[in-house]
Write an enzyme that holds these catalytic residues in place. Sequence first.
Site, short mmCIF file in Angstrom:
data_model
loop_
_atom_site.label_atom_id
_atom_site.label_comp_id
_atom_site.label_asym_id
_atom_site.label_seq_id
_atom_site.Cartn_x
_atom_site.Cartn_y
_atom_site.Cartn_z
CB ALA A 135 2.93 -23.47 -62.15
N GLY A 184 6.45 -32.11 -60.41
CA GLY A 184 5.74 -30.94 -60.15
C GLY A 184 6.33 -29.70 -60.04
CG ASN A 185 4.68 -26.40 -60.59
OD1 ASN A 185 3.98 -25.67 -59.64
ND2 ASN A 185 3.84 -26.74 -61.77
NE ARG A 186 9.98 -23.58 -54.94
CZ ARG A 186 10.82 -22.64 -54.93
NH1 ARG A 186 11.77 -22.46 -55.81
NH2 ARG A 186 10.97 -21.61 -53.80
CB SER A 187 2.34 -23.37 -58.55
OG SER A 187 1.20 -22.53 -58.43
#
Length: 418
Positions: free
Chosen positions: A282, A211-214
């Site tokens: 994102a 995943g990502n940090r959004s």
Amino acid sequence: MRTVLGVAGGIAAYKAAHVIRRLRELGHSVKVVPTANALEFVGAPTFEALSGQTVSTDVFDEVESVNHVRIGQEAELVIIAPATANIIAKIAAGIADDLLTATVLTTTAEVVVAPAMHTEMWHNPATVANIATLRQRGIHVLEPAVGRLTGPDSGPGRLPEPDTIVDFALAAADDESFAGRTADSGPLSGRHVAISAGGTREALDPVRYLGNRSSGKQGIALAKAAAAAGAEVELVAANVDSGLLVGLPAGITVTEIESTRQLQTAMASAQTRADALIMSAAVADYRPAETNDSKMKKSGEDGLTLTLVQNPDVLVGLVAARRPGQIIVGFAAETGDRTHSALDYAKDKFRRKGADLLVFNDVSEDRAFGHDDTVVQILSADGDEVLAGEEVRGSKDDVSQKVIDAVSRQFECVESTP
Ligand code: CTP
């Protein structure tokens, strides 16, 4: 307005209570006609107390007033929410074996159906054909939302939020109270805006993901700004903290999704209704080639090699499928390097993706993710030339206001172009 609310037997029957309340707030008299199965989920006293009218399911109830014909004849609007695959099939076939189906068969009022069922049932060719039949006959079918279903599964099939159902039904019935509410002042009044927020996640196994940090804060700020400008907002939230989704203003409906492919399905569905689409999420560009059903164990070897496959580009798909006049906004968080500036990369992305506007965010200094302040430039195009707007500094709310202003201006440009 005399409105009949049909309720079929599904777990989402509880949401009918909110539909009744909303309709009554808007001055409707509401006659609830549940199926016998619906009463397995919500009791008749709940419907009677909220609607202020008696509730019956059977054609043999209140026979002296010929209920099975009278209710349909007197109705000015019929809403069925939730509508199961079963009731949809019965309506398509013209079956009238209970009070609700008899009412649908006798009414000449607008009929609005809000389906809710498991994704497999929604995609089943029988249901697909039945929905097409209903639509051909002029019945208004609301697309189900995408999100968590009754079990651990998620996908299209979730009953949309009560406010969405009521707004859709009132628009179908051309009701003045709806027109009155959408004709409010505001540059986006009467517009439908779909916004993606957060960051998609791709499962490796039941407990791990890529995943990502959004955080989703930017997308939520955009949704609030669009709603304040008068738009009906559909917020597609990818793994946004539930605390951020509580207490959103009226006019914003939320569909929660997790993966890129779920985001693609939800946005494609929203595109059929939207005047503008804003992709602030994102998006995970890759997903594991395989998702393990059980938790992966350490293999005992030194390293682990994961094979990833590419995800669809949701924004590019929306641009390819857009209707004339539909406005599409992308986001790009870029960093510069020795050869190119972050802005160069953003301009290049804008050309490749083909959106109408691109909100460019320089993340070289790790300023964007999870923080309240941000710095962006809104890029637009004049033919082949990419125009960089002035830098906007401030809170995510300030930035959102500028983005919504730019979208409103874009509508004016499109509409003033002969
Ligand atoms: N986006 C999308 N689908 C993807 C990737 C990105 O819809 N698979 C959208 C994002 O929501 C955003 C815009 O495209 O509006 C740019 O996202 P970004 O991650 O910067 O673009 P990528 O195409 O992934 O480019 P890069 O190669 O720089 O990662």
